[in-house]
Design a protein around this motif. Sequence first.
Motif, PDB file in Angstrom:
ATOM      1  N   GLY A 269      -1.962  -2.779   6.817  1.00  0.00           N
ATOM      2  CA  GLY A 269      -2.974  -2.077   7.587  1.00  0.00           C
ATOM      3  C   GLY A 269      -3.076  -0.594   7.301  1.00  0.00           C
ATOM      4  N   THR A 270      -2.072  -0.024   6.652  1.00  0.00           N
ATOM      5  CA  THR A 270      -2.056   1.394   6.331  1.00  0.00           C
ATOM      6  C   THR A 270      -1.021   1.627   5.245  1.00  0.00           C
ATOM      7  OG1 THR A 270      -1.883   3.631   7.280  1.00  0.00           O
ATOM      8  CG2 THR A 270      -0.285   1.988   8.030  1.00  0.00           C
ATOM      9  N   ARG A 271      -1.001   2.841   4.708  1.00  0.00           N
ATOM     10  CA  ARG A 271       0.005   3.150   3.681  1.00  0.00           C
ATOM     11  C   ARG A 271       1.416   3.161   4.267  1.00  0.00           C
ATOM     12  NH1 ARG A 271      -1.786   8.782   1.577  1.00  0.00           N
ATOM     13  NH2 ARG A 271      -2.822   8.782   3.603  1.00  0.00           N
ATOM     14  N   SER A 272       2.363   2.712   3.449  1.00  0.00           N
ATOM     15  CA  SER A 272       3.755   2.775   3.867  1.00  0.00           C
ATOM     16  C   SER A 272       4.165   4.241   3.990  1.00  0.00           C
ATOM     17  CB  SER A 272       4.650   2.083   2.832  1.00  0.00           C
ATOM     18  OG  SER A 272       6.018   2.343   3.106  1.00  0.00           O
ATOM     19  N   PRO A 273       4.792   4.626   5.105  1.00  0.00           N
ATOM     20  CA  PRO A 273       5.193   6.024   5.276  1.00  0.00           C
ATOM     21  C   PRO A 273       6.414   6.420   4.457  1.00  0.00           C
ATOM     22  CG  PRO A 273       5.905   4.728   7.153  1.00  0.00           C
ATOM     23  CD  PRO A 273       5.066   3.818   6.307  1.00  0.00           C
ATOM     24  N   ASP A 274       7.155   5.434   3.942  1.00  0.00           N
ATOM     25  CA  ASP A 274       8.406   5.763   3.257  1.00  0.00           C
ATOM     26  C   ASP A 274       8.727   4.858   2.067  1.00  0.00           C
ATOM     27  OD1 ASP A 274       8.993   3.408   4.552  1.00  0.00           O
ATOM     28  OD2 ASP A 274      10.242   4.347   6.097  1.00  0.00           O
ATOM     29  N   GLY A 275       7.746   4.125   1.568  1.00  0.00           N
ATOM     30  CA  GLY A 275       7.974   3.280   0.403  1.00  0.00           C
ATOM     31  C   GLY A 275       8.507   1.896   0.710  1.00  0.00           C
ATOM     32  N   ARG A 276       8.811   1.640   1.985  1.00  0.00           N
ATOM     33  CA  ARG A 276       9.279   0.310   2.370  1.00  0.00           C
ATOM     34  C   ARG A 276       8.087  -0.588   2.707  1.00  0.00           C
ATOM     35  NH1 ARG A 276      13.845   1.332   6.845  1.00  0.00           N
ATOM     36  NH2 ARG A 276      12.199   2.681   7.700  1.00  0.00           N
TER      37      ARG A 276
ATOM     38  N   HIS B 192       0.846  -1.204   0.000  1.00  0.00           N
ATOM     39  CA  HIS B 192       0.000   0.000   0.000  1.00  0.00           C
ATOM     40  C   HIS B 192       0.874   1.243   0.000  1.00  0.00           C
ATOM     41  CE1 HIS B 192      -3.500   2.305   0.242  1.00  0.00           C
ATOM     42  NE2 HIS B 192      -3.800   2.202   1.523  1.00  0.00           N
ATOM     43  N   LEU B 193       0.906   1.918  -1.144  1.00  0.00           N
ATOM     44  CA  LEU B 193       1.773   3.084  -1.324  1.00  0.00           C
ATOM     45  C   LEU B 193       1.017   4.393  -1.461  1.00  0.00           C
ATOM     46  CD1 LEU B 193       4.285   1.550  -3.922  1.00  0.00           C
ATOM     47  CD2 LEU B 193       4.576   1.711  -1.432  1.00  0.00           C
ATOM     48  N   SER B 194      -0.249   4.329  -1.901  1.00  0.00           N
ATOM     49  CA  SER B 194      -0.993   5.547  -2.212  1.00  0.00           C
ATOM     50  C   SER B 194      -2.482   5.315  -2.009  1.00  0.00           C
ATOM     51  CB  SER B 194      -0.726   5.962  -3.668  1.00  0.00           C
ATOM     52  OG  SER B 194      -1.647   6.947  -4.105  1.00  0.00           O
ATOM     53  N   VAL B 195      -3.215   6.392  -1.755  1.00  0.00           N
ATOM     54  CA  VAL B 195      -4.672   6.278  -1.629  1.00  0.00           C
ATOM     55  C   VAL B 195      -5.294   5.820  -2.941  1.00  0.00           C
ATOM     56  CG1 VAL B 195      -4.855   7.999   0.193  1.00  0.00           C
ATOM     57  CG2 VAL B 195      -4.973   8.731  -2.193  1.00  0.00           C
ATOM     58  N   MET B 196      -4.565   5.963  -4.040  1.00  0.00           N
ATOM     59  CA  MET B 196      -5.092   5.583  -5.346  1.00  0.00           C
ATOM     60  C   MET B 196      -4.944   4.097  -5.636  1.00  0.00           C
ATOM     61  SD  MET B 196      -6.429   8.252  -6.606  1.00  0.00           S
ATOM     62  CE  MET B 196      -6.628   7.903  -8.360  1.00  0.00           C
ATOM     63  N   ASP B 197      -4.275   3.348  -4.768  1.00  0.00           N
ATOM     64  CA  ASP B 197      -4.108   1.912  -4.992  1.00  0.00           C
ATOM     65  C   ASP B 197      -5.463   1.215  -5.117  1.00  0.00           C
ATOM     66  OD1 ASP B 197      -1.378   2.274  -4.792  1.00  0.00           O
ATOM     67  OD2 ASP B 197      -1.277   1.659  -2.689  1.00  0.00           O
ATOM     68  N   SER B 198      -6.414   1.625  -4.272  1.00  0.00           N
ATOM     69  CA  SER B 198      -7.732   0.994  -4.270  1.00  0.00           C
ATOM     70  C   SER B 198      -8.536   1.320  -5.517  1.00  0.00           C
ATOM     71  CB  SER B 198      -8.522   1.441  -3.033  1.00  0.00           C
ATOM     72  OG  SER B 198      -7.859   1.084  -1.853  1.00  0.00           O
TER      73      SER B 198
ATOM     74  N   THR C 263      -2.239  -9.889  11.132  1.00  0.00           N
ATOM     75  CA  THR C 263      -2.693 -11.260  10.925  1.00  0.00           C
ATOM     76  C   THR C 263      -4.158 -11.398  10.517  1.00  0.00           C
ATOM     77  OG1 THR C 263      -3.166 -11.521  13.302  1.00  0.00           O
ATOM     78  CG2 THR C 263      -0.974 -12.177  12.517  1.00  0.00           C
ATOM     79  N   GLY C 264      -4.878 -10.293  10.421  1.00  0.00           N
ATOM     80  CA  GLY C 264      -6.276 -10.372  10.010  1.00  0.00           C
ATOM     81  C   GLY C 264      -6.450 -11.044   8.659  1.00  0.00           C
ATOM     82  N   ILE C 265      -5.535 -10.777   7.744  1.00  0.00           N
ATOM     83  CA  ILE C 265      -5.641 -11.371   6.416  1.00  0.00           C
ATOM     84  C   ILE C 265      -5.507 -12.893   6.483  1.00  0.00           C
ATOM     85  CG2 ILE C 265      -3.161 -11.073   5.940  1.00  0.00           C
ATOM     86  CD1 ILE C 265      -3.907 -10.682   3.011  1.00  0.00           C
ATOM     87  N   ALA C 266      -4.652 -13.388   7.359  1.00  0.00           N
ATOM     88  CA  ALA C 266      -4.472 -14.831   7.494  1.00  0.00           C
ATOM     89  C   ALA C 266      -5.743 -15.486   8.004  1.00  0.00           C
ATOM     90  CB  ALA C 266      -3.307 -15.129   8.433  1.00  0.00           C
ATOM     91  N   ARG C 267      -6.356 -14.869   8.988  1.00  0.00           N
ATOM     92  CA  ARG C 267      -7.581 -15.433   9.529  1.00  0.00           C
ATOM     93  C   ARG C 267      -8.684 -15.461   8.473  1.00  0.00           C
ATOM     94  NH1 ARG C 267     -11.440 -13.384  14.398  1.00  0.00           N
ATOM     95  NH2 ARG C 267     -12.448 -15.372  14.801  1.00  0.00           N
TER      96      ARG C 267
END
Length: 236
Positions: free
Chosen positions: A120-127, A41-47, A133-137
């Motif tokens: 869970g949120t956008r990367s603050p620095d591109g890393r 997740h890099l940008s609000v436009m990803d979605s 673990t929600g996705i695993a469940r």
Amino acid sequence: MFYWILKYLVVGPVLKGIFRPWIAGAQNVPKQGAAILASNHLSVMDSVFLPLVLERPMSFLAKSEYFTGKGLKGWATKWFMKGTGQIAIDRSGGSASEGALNAALQVIGRGDLLGIYPEGTRSPDGRLYKGRTGIARMALVAKVPVIPVVMVDTDTMLPIGSSRPRIMRIGMVLGEPLDFSRYEGFEDDRFVLRSVTDEIMVALQRLGGQEYVDDYATKHRRRAEENGAQKASAFS
């Protein structure tokens, strides 16, 4: 119907014409049946761009703040998010996490594609940061494959804090589906959930080549803000 109007008649043609998004690995998305698309997740436009380039409709779990804004901007954001199939979730934890799981299972139960950002949120620095673990469940409960997705250059196109996108090409790379059926029945085992989540993050790192940080993005951002505030107070 609203989704298709936005994708094919209104927003879709405009965005495709301006940003000319490219996609690699589209064949890894099943022609039918449910699946989870796990994306960095890099940008609000990803979605926006990922559903735009896929032939099948998909929904992203989106933070509830996108649906509760005030004024004209808030109304437009809410209208756009709903029109593009986004689902509002409360990220505060506890019973809210169960609500997110139930919302996800409804999408999957229809046999549709569900998009999730494991960080869970956008990367603050591109890393690339540690996955939650929600996705695993969700994957284990729903018994569906997870397809790793890497967004390319969307952070350069629209950096955090910017409201005006740069005109440039962006892309998406989709990896081969990950099968976690070997963990059936272990959806409540926290060690299994962490193992599955880490496997997803390794797949994302290998697919995109991002530097990996073994820490949650939210914690990293919070510490950076606290350090910045301390430095500012020291010079005031």
